[in-house]
Every structure is written in structure tokens, then in C-alpha cells.
Design a protein around this motif. Structure first.
Motif, mmCIF file in Angstrom:
data_model
loop_
_atom_site.group_PDB
_atom_site.id
_atom_site.type_symbol
_atom_site.label_atom_id
_atom_site.label_comp_id
_atom_site.label_asym_id
_atom_site.label_seq_id
_atom_site.Cartn_x
_atom_site.Cartn_y
_atom_site.Cartn_z
ATOM 1 N N ILE A 88 0.880 -1.172 0.000
ATOM 2 C CA ILE A 88 0.000 0.000 0.000
ATOM 3 C C ILE A 88 0.915 1.218 0.000
ATOM 4 O O ILE A 88 1.670 1.441 0.942
ATOM 5 C CB ILE A 88 -0.929 0.008 1.227
ATOM 6 N N ALA B 42 2.542 -1.941 4.142
ATOM 7 C CA ALA B 42 2.005 -0.584 4.056
ATOM 8 C C ALA B 42 3.079 0.435 4.382
ATOM 9 O O ALA B 42 3.891 0.234 5.290
ATOM 10 C CB ALA B 42 0.830 -0.426 5.018
ATOM 11 N N VAL C 299 0.571 5.516 5.596
ATOM 12 C CA VAL C 299 -0.761 5.041 5.198
ATOM 13 C C VAL C 299 -1.680 5.001 6.413
ATOM 14 O O VAL C 299 -1.301 4.477 7.462
ATOM 15 C CB VAL C 299 -0.656 3.639 4.554
ATOM 16 N N THR D 159 -6.914 2.054 5.743
ATOM 17 C CA THR D 159 -6.596 1.473 4.445
ATOM 18 C C THR D 159 -6.023 0.074 4.603
ATOM 19 O O THR D 159 -6.329 -0.831 3.831
ATOM 20 C CB THR D 159 -5.598 2.373 3.687
ATOM 21 N N VAL D 160 -5.204 -0.121 5.622
ATOM 22 C CA VAL D 160 -4.656 -1.450 5.902
ATOM 23 C C VAL D 160 -5.783 -2.403 6.296
ATOM 24 O O VAL D 160 -5.818 -3.555 5.852
ATOM 25 C CB VAL D 160 -3.579 -1.373 7.016
#
Length: 150
Positions: free
Chosen positions: A80, A118, A122, A126-127
Motif C-alpha cells: 500500500i 504498508a 498510510v 486502508t490497511v
């Protein structure tokens, strides 16, 4: 002047030879392009130190203490990026493509481990989205990729 003769030919019918093509500049251009290709390909394709999962892009991973997860060839590594894009196998993918990849991996091997790498910047949400996508596809073994703390 007779037809078929180059301008500047002598009156007595002597033919003037054409100059040879100088390939030195062409060779220089090819060598420069080769160097550029070699440098950019080594930057784009980066393999993980353990020889397993490959992301293709540099991700600034957070530091961690434990390094007990060793990537296997069947594992999926999802990176990510700091801007929120997902990278799978060196290619930027959308959320739908990520779902399909997780479903395909689950069908091939239900014991596939999803390694989430990630960037430090981030957001946590989102993770969690990537982890939930993996769990909904039936992949319950998840790992978070970190740098080794020194």
C-alpha cells in the motif's frame, strides 16, 4: 548531365562514390539507451531480501522487532503506497482487482498468507480494508511486513 549520375560528376564519365554511413552516433545512442534501461529496470524490480514475495516498488515500511514470517512463493504480497494505491506483483491494482486476486489465490491454495506491506504514512483504515478483503475471500492468514529494527 546524364541521368543516373550524381551531381558533381566529371565530364569524362567518372562516377563519384557515395560516402559511407557513420554508425558511431547510432552506436552511442544505443549504448545510452541500454544504460538507461539497465538502471531503470533495477530500480523498478526489487525483490524482497528473503527471496520470496515481490512488490516491485519501494515502500517505506515501519520498523518491527519480530521477523518470524518468511515469504513463500505461494504467498501474496500487497503493498500500500503512501497515496493509498494498492500494488500487487509490481502492478498498481484497483480494489476490485485485489478482490479477484484474493479469490483466485484462495482457490489455488487456501493456506495462502497475505503479507500487507504498508507505507508508514498510510492510514490504519486502508490497511484494515485490505485485510478485510482478504478475509472475505477466505484467506485468514495475514501478516504485516515491517523493516528489521536495528
Amino acid at each position: 548531365m546524364a541521368m543516373g549520375k550524381a551531381p558533381g560528376d566529371g565530364e569524362n564519365g567518372e562516377e563519384v562514390g557515395f560516402a559511407e554511413i557513420n554508425i558511431t552516433p547510432l552506436t552511442d545512442i544505443f549504448l545510452v539507451l541500454l544504460i538507461i534501461f539497465m538502471v531503470t529496470s533495477s530500480v523498478i524490480v526489487q525483490q524482497a531480501p528473503s527471496g520470496g514475495a515481490q512488490t516491485g516498488l519501494k515502500v517505506n515500511l515501519p520498523k518491527g522487532g519480530a521477523t518470524d514470517v518468511t515469504a513463500r512463493a505461494t504467498d501474496l504480497s500487497v503493498a500500500i503506497l503512501s497515496d493509498g494505491r494498492f500494488v500487487l506483483g509490481g502492478n498498481v491494482v484497483s480494489e476490485d482487482e485485489l478482490k479477484r486476486a484474493f479469490a483466485d489465490a484462495q482457490q489455488k491454495n487456501p493456506d495462502t498468507v497475505v503479507i500487507v506491506q504498508a507505507d508508514e504514512g498510510v492510514p490504519h483504515g486502508t490497511v484494515v480494508v485490505v485485510m478485510e478483503l482478504a478475509k472475505s475471500a477466505g484467506l485468514g492468514q495475514l501478516a504485516i511486513g515491517v523493516r528489521e529494527a536495528k
